[in-house]
Design an enzyme around this catalytic site. Structure first.
Site, mmCIF file in Angstrom:
data_model
loop_
_atom_site.group_PDB
_atom_site.id
_atom_site.type_symbol
_atom_site.label_atom_id
_atom_site.label_comp_id
_atom_site.label_asym_id
_atom_site.label_seq_id
_atom_site.Cartn_x
_atom_site.Cartn_y
_atom_site.Cartn_z
ATOM 1 N N HIS A 1 46.356 36.597 45.021
ATOM 2 C CA HIS A 1 45.272 35.663 44.714
ATOM 3 C C HIS A 1 44.633 35.244 46.026
ATOM 4 O O HIS A 1 45.330 35.002 47.011
ATOM 5 C CB HIS A 1 45.819 34.435 43.957
ATOM 6 C CG HIS A 1 44.761 33.618 43.293
ATOM 7 N ND1 HIS A 1 43.969 32.734 43.974
ATOM 8 C CD2 HIS A 1 44.363 33.554 41.989
ATOM 9 C CE1 HIS A 1 43.128 32.145 43.142
ATOM 10 N NE2 HIS A 1 43.344 32.629 41.930
ATOM 11 N N ASP B 1 46.379 36.001 35.821
ATOM 12 C CA ASP B 1 45.549 36.943 35.070
ATOM 13 C C ASP B 1 46.381 38.100 34.514
ATOM 14 O O ASP B 1 46.118 38.592 33.421
ATOM 15 C CB ASP B 1 44.437 37.502 35.961
ATOM 16 C CG ASP B 1 43.498 36.419 36.454
ATOM 17 O OD1 ASP B 1 43.044 35.627 35.621
ATOM 18 O OD2 ASP B 1 43.240 36.352 37.666
#
Length: 429
Positions: free
Chosen positions: A306, A364
């Site tokens: 991320h 995600d």
């Protein structure tokens, strides 16, 4: 004594003193607002080192892996709250008590239906239109159906707009899906909870009763909570920038949805499932892992790492637990696609290449698997992200409009084009 930073120059220009501002948490900020008076601006592509506002809604510490909504760790909220409690927290600054919760939920339920003529907006699209394209248009069109909310200077009207968006965006998202399928639109059932009602509008038909699975509803609730806000990301900054001009709330949220649609932002979980489908089988994982490690290969392993969190994404550990609960409930651990995902997760958590670079599976990765298991198609993943993030967007929008320091957004530029040139008539060029 206030602290300050001093800019000195190699030339004869005098030094410039700039105040240093301290927040309640996080990095100190150099206040550069006076730089323009001295003939200078800063250059910061992507605004990676620029605070464009002050906010007391969400705090992130990427190094420590922290995410707080109004000071509450995301882990505590996801474990103990439902989405509307978290929405109340984001919007009003406090978790509701029993009476406040009942009043807030009741108000939301009064606004879940869409104006009847809004169904005509959906019917103007091709049946295969991407749900995000439909959502952008329909949310923007709300300004024509609810013009009383176009006055953003009135706090009471801003509150009404917030309620309408929180209540109606699930209906819009679900109807976008139904329109794709060619099935009748399902109206909200206000006896159901927020997540259950959305699942009803997604999966029910007029032919038979639909009862949401409580474990799946809880999983969906967590997806919404984990995605409700995430500080000043691209879509939130878009909402604020559009809102800084005094634009109506529906235009602002539609702009946020458009920004979220990008694959580098909200499209990551859809891209993760597309990647898994491209892999196709566990036997091909090694091939794709090799490509991910090859710097000369443009392939990227989606759903890992991320840009903000340099440690484990705090949302990912919650979603990992939820993912396994859903797979167990539905008996899908032996499904080829989910076996592939779980094997990829195992490698990423154990392989030195990923561990040393802190490329952990992110939220995600797990949320995409959960939604796929629930029967939600890839094309709806980002639409559901938009549904969740509406709570954060509208809270940020309300905060911005109440801020006395708020100004219309007007970033500067470093001009690198041609210097002054004289015009030549067509026959002289």
């Amino acid at each position: 004594m206030a602290t300050k930073a001093t800019i000195t120059f190699d030339s004869d220009s005098p030094p410039i003193d700039l105040p240093i501002l301290k927040g309640s948490l996080g990095t100190d900020v150099i206040d550069i607002r006076s730089l323009g008076k001295h003939g200078y601006f800063t250059y910061d592509p992507g605004f990676m080192s620029t605070a464009a506002c002050n906010s007391d809604i969400t705090f992130i510490d990427g190094e420590q892996g922290l995410l707080y909504y109004r000071g509450y760790p995301i882990e505590q909220l996801a474990e103990n709250c439902d989405f509307l409690e978290v929405s109340h927290l984001l919007l009003h600054g406090e978790l509701p008590n029993v009476d406040q919760r009942e009043a807030f939920v009741s108000t939301i339920k009064q606004h879940t239906m869409l104006h009847d003529q809004m169904s005509n907006v959906f019917r103007g699209f091709r049946r295969d239109a991407h749900p995000m394209a439909v959502m952008i248009a329909v949310v923007g069109a709300m300004a024509a159906f609810y013009p009383d909310n176009n006055d953003v200077s009135d706090p009471a009207l801003r509150k009404t707009a917030a309620i309408r968006l929180l209540a109606k965006v699930p209906t819009i998202a679900a109807w976008s899906f139904k329109y794709n399928l060619g099935q009748p639109f399902m109206y909200p059932k206000n006896k159901l909870g927020y997540a259950e009602n959305f699942m009803h509008m997604m999966f029910a038909t007029p032919c038979e009763e639909y009862t949401p699975n409580p474990i799946l509803a809880k999983a969906f609730e967590r997806i919404l909570i984990l995605h409700a806000d995430h500080e000043q990301n691209a879509s939130t900054s878009t909402v604020r920038l559009v809102g800084s001009s005094g634009a109506n709330p529906f235009a602002c949220i539609a702009a946020g949805i458009a920004s979220l649609w990008g694959p580098s932002h909200g499209g990551a979980n859809e891209a993760t499932l597309n990647m898994l489908e491209e892999m196709g089988d566990v036997s091909r994982i090694g091939e794709f892992i090799k490509r991910a490690k090859d710097k000369s290969d443009s392939f990227k392993l989606m759903g890992f790492g991320h840009r903000v969190y340099r440690n484990m994404d705090p949302r990912a550990s919650i979603m990992r637990k939820t993912c396994h609960e859903v797979l167990n409930e539905l008996g899908l651990h032996d499904d080829p696609m989910f076996k592939l995902a779980m094997e990829l997760e195992k490698i990423a958590l154990e392989d030195d290449y990923f561990v040393t670079r802190k490329l952990y599976p992110n939220v995600d990765f797990y949320s995409g698997i959960v939604m796929r298991a629930m029967g939600i198609p890839n094309s709806m993943f980002t639409a559901i992200f938009a549904l969740a993030r509406t709570a954060g967007w509208i809270s940020q929008w309300c905060e911005m409009n109440a801020d006395p320091e708020q100004k219309i957004g007007r970033p500067r530029q470093l001009y690198t084009g041609a210097e002054r040139r004289e015009f030549l008539a067509l026959h002289e060029r």
